[in-house]
Design a protein around this motif. Structure first.
Motif, PDB file in Angstrom:
ATOM      1  N   ARG A  66      45.146  47.721  50.736  1.00 50.96           N
ATOM      2  CA  ARG A  66      44.536  46.451  50.319  1.00 50.96           C
ATOM      3  C   ARG A  66      44.183  46.488  48.831  1.00 50.96           C
ATOM      4  N   ASP A 124      41.531  45.284  47.180  1.00 51.82           N
ATOM      5  CA  ASP A 124      40.161  45.694  46.852  1.00 51.82           C
ATOM      6  C   ASP A 124      39.990  47.204  46.989  1.00 51.82           C
ATOM      7  N   ASN A 140      36.065  43.040  45.859  1.00 56.96           N
ATOM      8  CA  ASN A 140      36.171  41.956  46.827  1.00 56.96           C
ATOM      9  C   ASN A 140      35.638  40.654  46.220  1.00 56.96           C
ATOM     10  N   CYS A 166      37.900  39.208  43.475  1.00 59.16           N
ATOM     11  CA  CYS A 166      39.049  38.503  44.063  1.00 59.16           C
ATOM     12  C   CYS A 166      38.648  37.108  44.527  1.00 59.16           C
ATOM     13  N   LYS A 167      37.504  37.013  45.192  1.00 66.12           N
ATOM     14  CA  LYS A 167      37.041  35.724  45.697  1.00 66.12           C
ATOM     15  C   LYS A 167      36.738  34.742  44.572  1.00 66.12           C
ATOM     16  N   ALA A 170      38.490  34.541  41.883  1.00 68.43           N
ATOM     17  CA  ALA A 170      39.781  34.329  41.206  1.00 68.43           C
ATOM     18  C   ALA A 170      39.856  35.040  39.863  1.00 68.43           C
ATOM     19  N   THR A 185      44.513  38.637  39.561  1.00 67.38           N
ATOM     20  CA  THR A 185      45.802  38.088  39.976  1.00 67.38           C
ATOM     21  C   THR A 185      46.792  39.228  40.168  1.00 67.38           C
ATOM     22  N   LYS A 208      43.900  37.493  47.071  1.00 65.75           N
ATOM     23  CA  LYS A 208      42.779  37.711  47.983  1.00 65.75           C
ATOM     24  C   LYS A 208      42.549  39.215  48.102  1.00 65.75           C
ATOM     25  N   PRO A 209      41.342  39.634  48.492  1.00 66.09           N
ATOM     26  CA  PRO A 209      41.062  41.069  48.620  1.00 66.09           C
ATOM     27  C   PRO A 209      41.955  41.769  49.644  1.00 66.09           C
ATOM     28  N   THR A 210      42.494  41.023  50.591  1.00 67.25           N
ATOM     29  CA  THR A 210      43.320  41.621  51.645  1.00 67.25           C
ATOM     30  C   THR A 210      44.794  41.755  51.255  1.00 67.25           C
ATOM     31  N   LYS A 211      45.154  41.296  50.069  1.00 71.52           N
ATOM     32  CA  LYS A 211      46.551  41.386  49.610  1.00 71.52           C
ATOM     33  C   LYS A 211      47.001  42.835  49.601  1.00 71.52           C
TER      34      LYS A 211
END
Length: 87
Positions: A2, A4, A20, A23-24, A26, A29, A36-39
């Motif tokens: 992930r 994060d 985290n 990411c939230k 923005a 990138t 998103k943190p889960t990318k």
């Protein structure tokens, strides 16, 4: 891994909770797309990080297989393409 977790393990951001939150908001990138943190991070991804005092652009060289890294090993996993100090 992930996004994060990658940022925390490589030491680019000190805590996973901060990664985290960034990411939230923005501020991060991946390949010019707000992430998103889960990318899931992949090799050769370009990650842009905009923090309060610094802006970084890094390239992921290889993926991390463990939950921690020694400081000396961290730079083997990414390379800094651009680093700007913001004031």
């Amino acid at each position: 891994m992930r996004l994060d977790k990658y940022l925390q393990v490589t030491g680019l951001i000190k805590r996973r909770a901060l990664a985290n939150e960034a990411c939230k908001l923005a501020l991060i990138t991946v390949n010019n797309v707000i992430a998103k943190p889960t990318k899931e991070v992949a090799e050769n991804d370009i990650i842009n990080i905009k923090l309060a005092k610094k802006e970084l652009e890094i390239k992921v060289l290889k993926l991390i297989t463990s939950n921690s890294l020694k400081k000396a090993q961290r730079t083997e996993y990414f390379t800094v393409l651009k680093e700007l100090d913001r004031e």
